[in-house]
Design a protein around this motif. Structure first.
Motif, short mmCIF file in Angstrom:
data_model
loop_
_atom_site.label_atom_id
_atom_site.label_comp_id
_atom_site.label_asym_id
_atom_site.label_seq_id
_atom_site.Cartn_x
_atom_site.Cartn_y
_atom_site.Cartn_z
N VAL A 110 32.61 40.23 19.43
CA VAL A 110 31.41 39.93 18.65
C VAL A 110 31.68 40.38 17.22
O VAL A 110 31.91 41.56 16.96
CB VAL A 110 30.18 40.65 19.22
N TRP A 111 31.64 39.42 16.28
CA TRP A 111 31.94 39.74 14.89
C TRP A 111 30.69 39.82 14.02
O TRP A 111 30.72 40.40 12.94
CB TRP A 111 32.89 38.69 14.30
N GLN A 112 29.60 39.24 14.48
CA GLN A 112 28.38 39.26 13.67
C GLN A 112 27.16 39.31 14.56
O GLN A 112 27.07 38.59 15.56
CB GLN A 112 28.33 38.01 12.77
N VAL A 113 26.21 40.17 14.21
CA VAL A 113 24.93 40.26 14.90
C VAL A 113 23.83 40.09 13.85
O VAL A 113 23.78 40.86 12.88
CB VAL A 113 24.76 41.62 15.62
N SER A 114 23.00 39.08 14.00
CA SER A 114 21.95 38.81 13.03
C SER A 114 20.60 38.80 13.73
O SER A 114 20.50 38.58 14.94
CB SER A 114 22.19 37.48 12.31
N VAL A 115 19.54 39.01 12.93
CA VAL A 115 18.18 39.08 13.44
C VAL A 115 17.34 38.04 12.71
O VAL A 115 17.43 37.91 11.48
CB VAL A 115 17.59 40.49 13.24
N ALA A 130 19.26 46.68 20.24
CA ALA A 130 20.32 45.80 20.76
C ALA A 130 21.58 46.60 21.06
O ALA A 130 22.27 46.33 22.05
CB ALA A 130 20.61 44.70 19.74
N ALA A 131 21.89 47.59 20.21
CA ALA A 131 23.10 48.40 20.43
C ALA A 131 23.01 49.17 21.74
O ALA A 131 24.02 49.41 22.41
CB ALA A 131 23.30 49.35 19.26
N LYS A 132 21.78 49.57 22.13
CA LYS A 132 21.62 50.28 23.40
C LYS A 132 21.96 49.39 24.59
O LYS A 132 22.28 49.88 25.66
CB LYS A 132 20.19 50.81 23.53
N HIS A 136 26.74 44.86 19.62
CA HIS A 136 27.14 45.36 18.31
C HIS A 136 28.47 44.72 17.94
O HIS A 136 29.12 44.09 18.78
CB HIS A 136 27.26 46.90 18.32
N THR A 137 28.85 44.84 16.68
CA THR A 137 30.11 44.24 16.25
C THR A 137 31.28 44.91 16.95
O THR A 137 31.22 46.09 17.32
CB THR A 137 30.27 44.37 14.73
N TYR A 138 32.34 44.13 17.13
CA TYR A 138 33.57 44.57 17.79
C TYR A 138 33.36 44.86 19.28
O TYR A 138 34.15 45.58 19.89
CB TYR A 138 34.19 45.79 17.09
N GLN A 139 32.31 44.30 19.86
CA GLN A 139 32.09 44.43 21.29
C GLN A 139 32.72 43.24 22.00
O GLN A 139 32.68 42.11 21.51
CB GLN A 139 30.58 44.48 21.59
N TRP A 140 33.33 43.49 23.17
CA TRP A 140 33.90 42.40 23.96
C TRP A 140 32.76 41.56 24.54
O TRP A 140 31.82 42.10 25.12
CB TRP A 140 34.77 42.94 25.08
N THR A 171 31.48 33.84 18.22
CA THR A 171 31.58 35.28 17.96
C THR A 171 30.31 35.80 17.28
O THR A 171 30.30 36.92 16.79
CB THR A 171 32.80 35.55 17.05
N HIS A 172 29.26 34.99 17.27
CA HIS A 172 28.02 35.34 16.57
C HIS A 172 26.89 35.51 17.58
O HIS A 172 26.66 34.64 18.41
CB HIS A 172 27.67 34.25 15.56
N VAL A 173 26.19 36.64 17.53
CA VAL A 173 25.03 36.90 18.38
C VAL A 173 23.79 36.90 17.49
O VAL A 173 23.72 37.63 16.51
CB VAL A 173 25.16 38.24 19.13
#
Length: 397
Positions: A110-115, A130-132, A136-140, A171-173
């Motif tokens: 995951v390279w990008q997380v946007s809201v 979301a991180a919980k 998050h970025t760099y997540q498989w 790679t975008h969430v």
């Protein structure tokens, strides 16, 4: 001996030239020893050319000594020689393998997380929730749960949301948020009751001030008193500003209408250019005359204005690129259309209800497909705040 070319390429073969007097006498001994040879040609000056498998090529030495002939390899063919050439390029092979591995690893992260859609709730708060859940970025990506599960769990961590959706694309969430509508709180100093704003099944009642009149699991009708502003008994009573929280399950029926096709525009590649001289607010066309033969098109303008130093002159040039487009309709699976419609209906309902409402149940009552659309009647159960203010009128003696 004739050999299948495909098998020969797998095993490897060479084309050789045999030189010497009477070299054609080698043919019979090679046939007797079951050598795999083919495409035999007699050249001038007593030379003989033929194809032979690698394994048989190394058996030629005794026959060559017996006849006094010599052999010269002209061409090498097949998998063994190809692998040998690759083996000499270890750095090149390692680079290719590393490149493929690198591309795979990079597209698995995951390279990008946007809201999207947030207003009152800060982006940092949403990203923290979301991180919980591992977003998050760099997540498989393979370590993430299903999008539906992530949406539900993130919403449980954000009480101010009516709906949360998670979309994983490449790679975008993207986290899409629909915030709950919170009505402005008006402080009422006059005596009042809290009454039911809707027919509902009471699930929770907390009276900060006043006397609760109902209990959980009680069915109430619109207008029933939930928390009374009159406290005490008949002989010694007083009126207060009733205050508290009453939640109940309210029932809604929604009619969902979702198309079974999705339309989008596709460029055909056909274009026309039109150019204009611009004078102030007027434009004079100088090229690209004629009626457009495109049924559907899109125009991309590009304007340039003449300027001298910091002064913009009222003269310029306008270039329009007219591109033909086609309207393509793509069918949507009924199950996917149903899912889209239900998600939109949930979000719309919870946004309308507002507050800290939450969906506790749903049931499809009727479903049909006609005229390219799917129609669904669905019954929703929503737990929401059902209390509203009712002033207490105090009459004089």
């Amino acid at each position: 001996m004739q050999q299948s070319l495909f098998i020969a390429r797998l095993r490897g073969y060479v084309r050789i030239q045999i030189r010497g007097n009477g070299c054609e006498r080698l043919i019979n001994p090679m046939m007797e020893n079951e050598f795999s040879i083919w495409d035999i040609q007699v050249a001038g000056d007593g030379k003989l050319e033929l194809n032979i498998l690698i394994k048989d090529f190394f058996k030629l030495r005794p026959l060559l000594k017996r006849t006094g002939c010599r052999v010269h390899v002209q061409e090498r063919h097949g998998l063994p020689f190809f692998m040998e050439r690759l083996g000499r390029r270890k750095v090149f092979l390692s680079g290719i393998a590393g490149f493929i591995l690198g591309i795979y690893l990079l597209t698995s992260l995951v390279w990008q997380v946007s809201v999207e859609g947030n207003d009152r709730i800060s982006e940092a708060e949403i990203l923290q929730a979301a991180a919980k859940q591992g977003i998050h970025t760099y997540q498989w990506k393979f370590r993430l749960k299903k999008a539906e599960d992530l949406s539900r769990e993130i919403q449980s961590l954000l009480p101010g949301t009516a709906w949360v959706g998670v979309e994983i694309r490449g790679t975008h969430v993207t986290i899409k948020v629909v915030e709950a509508t919170i009505p402005d709180k008006k402080e009422l100093m006059n005596p009042r009751n809290l009454v039911a704003a809707k027919n509902a099944l009471v699930t929770e009642i907390l009276a900060d001030k006043g006397r609760p009149m109902v209990k959980p699991n009680t069915y109430v009708k619109k207008g029933d008193v939930l928390i009374s502003g009159t406290i005490g008994d008949e002989q010694n009573s007083q009126t207060v500003v009733a205050n508290g929280k009453v939640k109940g399950v309210v029932w809604y029926t929604s009619r969902i209408e979702t198309p079974l096709t999705k339309s989008y525009r596709v460029y055909t590649g056909e274009t026309r250019n039109r150019n204009y001289l611009v004078f102030g607010t007027r434009a004079l066309q100088v090229s690209g005359y004629g009626k457009l033969e495109y049924a559907n098109f899109e125009t991309i303008p590009e304007r340039k204005t003449l300027a001298w130093r910091s002064w913009a002159l009222p003269v310029g040039w306008l270039h329009e690129k007219v591109m033909e487009v086609e309207i393509v309709e793509e069918p949507i699976d009924p199950a996917a259309a149903r899912k889209i419609g239900l998600e939109q209906a949930r979000a719309k309902l919870l946004t309308t209800v507002g507050g800290d409402a939450r969906l506790v149940g749903e049931k499809i009552l009727h479903e049909k497909s006609e005229n390219g659309k799917i129609y669904i009647d669905v019954h929703f159960e929503v737990e929401e705040n059902i209390a509203e203010e009712q002033p207490i009128v105090i009459r004089g003696d």
